[in-house]
Design a protein around this motif. Sequence first.
Motif, PDB file in Angstrom:
ATOM      1  N   SER A   3      26.665 -17.101 -14.206  1.00 36.06           N
ATOM      2  CA  SER A   3      25.983 -17.758 -13.083  1.00 36.06           C
ATOM      3  C   SER A   3      25.147 -16.789 -12.256  1.00 36.06           C
ATOM      4  O   SER A   3      24.472 -17.197 -11.303  1.00 36.06           O
ATOM      5  N   GLU A   4      25.156 -15.511 -12.603  1.00 41.61           N
ATOM      6  CA  GLU A   4      24.428 -14.499 -11.836  1.00 41.61           C
ATOM      7  C   GLU A   4      22.942 -14.503 -12.189  1.00 41.61           C
ATOM      8  O   GLU A   4      22.570 -14.532 -13.369  1.00 41.61           O
ATOM      9  N   ARG A   5      22.085 -14.477 -11.158  1.00 39.62           N
ATOM     10  CA  ARG A   5      20.640 -14.390 -11.322  1.00 39.62           C
ATOM     11  C   ARG A   5      20.140 -13.309 -10.365  1.00 39.62           C
ATOM     12  O   ARG A   5      20.262 -13.441  -9.148  1.00 39.62           O
ATOM     13  N   LEU A   6      19.602 -12.231 -10.922  1.00 44.17           N
ATOM     14  CA  LEU A   6      19.127 -11.122 -10.097  1.00 44.17           C
ATOM     15  C   LEU A   6      17.717 -10.723 -10.516  1.00 44.17           C
ATOM     16  O   LEU A   6      17.355 -10.836 -11.696  1.00 44.17           O
ATOM     17  N   LEU A   7      16.942 -10.247  -9.547  1.00 41.33           N
ATOM     18  CA  LEU A   7      15.592  -9.761  -9.798  1.00 41.33           C
ATOM     19  C   LEU A   7      15.476  -8.341  -9.258  1.00 41.33           C
ATOM     20  O   LEU A   7      16.003  -8.031  -8.186  1.00 41.33           O
ATOM     21  N   VAL A   8      14.794  -7.484  -9.992  1.00 39.11           N
ATOM     22  CA  VAL A   8      14.632  -6.087  -9.604  1.00 39.11           C
ATOM     23  C   VAL A   8      13.156  -5.838  -9.277  1.00 39.11           C
ATOM     24  O   VAL A   8      12.283  -6.026 -10.126  1.00 39.11           O
ATOM     25  N   TYR A   9      12.895  -5.421  -8.043  1.00 39.11           N
ATOM     26  CA  TYR A   9      11.538  -5.222  -7.556  1.00 39.11           C
ATOM     27  C   TYR A   9      11.273  -3.762  -7.221  1.00 39.11           C
ATOM     28  O   TYR A   9      12.210  -2.979  -7.019  1.00 39.11           O
ATOM     29  N   GLU A  10      10.001  -3.436  -7.095  1.00 39.51           N
ATOM     30  CA  GLU A  10       9.640  -2.120  -6.562  1.00 39.51           C
ATOM     31  C   GLU A  10      10.162  -2.015  -5.133  1.00 39.51           C
ATOM     32  O   GLU A  10      10.266  -3.005  -4.413  1.00 39.51           O
ATOM     33  N   TYR A  11      10.483  -0.806  -4.720  1.00 33.25           N
ATOM     34  CA  TYR A  11      11.041  -0.554  -3.386  1.00 33.25           C
ATOM     35  C   TYR A  11       9.906  -0.338  -2.398  1.00 33.25           C
ATOM     36  O   TYR A  11       8.973   0.435  -2.652  1.00 33.25           O
ATOM     37  N   MET A  12       9.968  -1.022  -1.263  1.00 32.35           N
ATOM     38  CA  MET A  12       8.944  -0.893  -0.217  1.00 32.35           C
ATOM     39  C   MET A  12       9.578  -0.207   0.990  1.00 32.35           C
ATOM     40  O   MET A  12      10.429  -0.770   1.684  1.00 32.35           O
ATOM     41  N   SER A  13       9.142   1.017   1.243  1.00 33.55           N
ATOM     42  CA  SER A  13       9.851   1.910   2.161  1.00 33.55           C
ATOM     43  C   SER A  13       9.878   1.459   3.617  1.00 33.55           C
ATOM     44  O   SER A  13      10.820   1.763   4.353  1.00 33.55           O
ATOM     45  N   ARG A  14       8.848   0.754   4.079  1.00 35.11           N
ATOM     46  CA  ARG A  14       8.798   0.349   5.491  1.00 35.11           C
ATOM     47  C   ARG A  14       9.516  -0.983   5.740  1.00 35.11           C
ATOM     48  O   ARG A  14       9.594  -1.434   6.891  1.00 35.11           O
ATOM     49  N   GLY A  15       9.984  -1.605   4.694  1.00 29.32           N
ATOM     50  CA  GLY A  15      10.715  -2.859   4.867  1.00 29.32           C
ATOM     51  C   GLY A  15       9.812  -4.039   5.145  1.00 29.32           C
ATOM     52  O   GLY A  15       8.609  -4.011   4.877  1.00 29.32           O
ATOM     53  N   SER A  16      10.376  -5.071   5.723  1.00 28.27           N
ATOM     54  CA  SER A  16       9.626  -6.314   5.945  1.00 28.27           C
ATOM     55  C   SER A  16       8.870  -6.295   7.272  1.00 28.27           C
ATOM     56  O   SER A  16       9.248  -5.607   8.223  1.00 28.27           O
ATOM     57  N   LEU A  17       7.817  -7.076   7.314  1.00 29.83           N
ATOM     58  CA  LEU A  17       6.919  -7.101   8.469  1.00 29.83           C
ATOM     59  C   LEU A  17       7.632  -7.519   9.746  1.00 29.83           C
ATOM     60  O   LEU A  17       7.280  -7.054  10.836  1.00 29.83           O
TER      61      LEU A  17
ATOM     62  N   GLN B 233       9.251 -12.086   6.974  1.00 27.55           N
ATOM     63  CA  GLN B 233      10.350 -11.519   6.192  1.00 27.55           C
ATOM     64  C   GLN B 233       9.966 -11.346   4.728  1.00 27.55           C
ATOM     65  O   GLN B 233      10.582 -10.562   4.001  1.00 27.55           O
ATOM     66  N   ASN B 234       8.971 -12.081   4.267  1.00 24.61           N
ATOM     67  CA  ASN B 234       8.526 -12.007   2.878  1.00 24.61           C
ATOM     68  C   ASN B 234       7.242 -11.204   2.705  1.00 24.61           C
ATOM     69  O   ASN B 234       6.602 -11.263   1.657  1.00 24.61           O
ATOM     70  N   ILE B 235       6.870 -10.456   3.742  1.00 23.88           N
ATOM     71  CA  ILE B 235       5.744  -9.524   3.663  1.00 23.88           C
ATOM     72  C   ILE B 235       6.328  -8.119   3.781  1.00 23.88           C
ATOM     73  O   ILE B 235       6.956  -7.780   4.786  1.00 23.88           O
ATOM     74  N   LEU B 236       6.156  -7.306   2.734  1.00 30.36           N
ATOM     75  CA  LEU B 236       6.754  -5.976   2.714  1.00 30.36           C
ATOM     76  C   LEU B 236       5.691  -4.892   2.867  1.00 30.36           C
ATOM     77  O   LEU B 236       4.540  -5.083   2.460  1.00 30.36           O
ATOM     78  N   LEU B 237       6.094  -3.765   3.441  1.00 25.05           N
ATOM     79  CA  LEU B 237       5.159  -2.695   3.780  1.00 25.05           C
ATOM     80  C   LEU B 237       5.549  -1.393   3.092  1.00 25.05           C
ATOM     81  O   LEU B 237       6.729  -1.042   3.022  1.00 25.05           O
TER      82      LEU B 237
END
Length: 291
Positions: free
Chosen positions: A80-94, A142-146
């Motif tokens: 039942s596990e669903r995971l996604l791996v993304y690039e890391y955005m150092s400044r976090g979310s807007l 929250q869905n805009i990363l920097l």
Amino acid sequence: MLTRFSFEKLSECTEGFSKKLGDGGFGSVFQGELGEEKVAVKRLEGARQGKKEFLAEVETIGSIEHINLVRLIGFCAEKSERLLVYEYMSRGSLDRWIYYRHNNAPLDWCTRSRIILDIAKGLCYLHEECRHIIAHLDIKPQNILLDDNFNAKVADFGLCKLINRDQSNFGVVLMEIVSGRKNIDNSQPEEDVQLINLLREKAQNNHLIDLIDRHVEDMVSHQEEVIQMMKLAIWCLQHDSILRPSMSTVIKALEGAISIETLDTNSVMPVQDNPSTYSVTSQASMLSGPR
């Protein structure tokens, strides 16, 4: 090509999902390390699709590449596990930089206007240019990363189909960036709780200047540019979706190729905001062009 990870591998790289970066509507995000590369691992919640449908959707998301979209590196689908791996955005979310909750230095006008353009370019690619047209239905700070240099990238595109979301309004995010406050802010006086209602009132009274973020002197010194940006937000928030600009038109306005000086903010009023949601609920079929 996307990498398929085992759940054990992602648990190991995140040290047992111990370094939480944040929570979102789609699940929790954890910092991880794959070799020398930092990654962000999103553990999805509420994904109701079977493995076959999940893999098909992940393949679509993984095929999309743009400088203003967060890159998907890989995934995991075990039981039942669903995971996604993304690039890391150092400044976090807007949201960490515009709501003043994390003691971060306030963003100047140049940075904010560049972030708005970055968001528009990412959405324009999703809505109008990529092979698989995707309507991002959960646009919010929250869905805009920097990244390190405050370049903005849109995250969580395509996940609305996995999680069944149906909300979006680019104009709302734009207003949050220029005003430095949430769309729904219960710490405000009752009449000011809903930002879009306040925007309508200030536009009618020709007092848009009152909505400029006062935490930064730089914002006030560029007040004419900021007011033009608010007028663009109003254009994006019209009642009639047919009259809202496409994202490519928004980009032209942001880059100065077309003028919004003549926009009558009294005749073009933003939509009524709904306090029960982050933004105005819209039908997905209407979201392929505007926003």
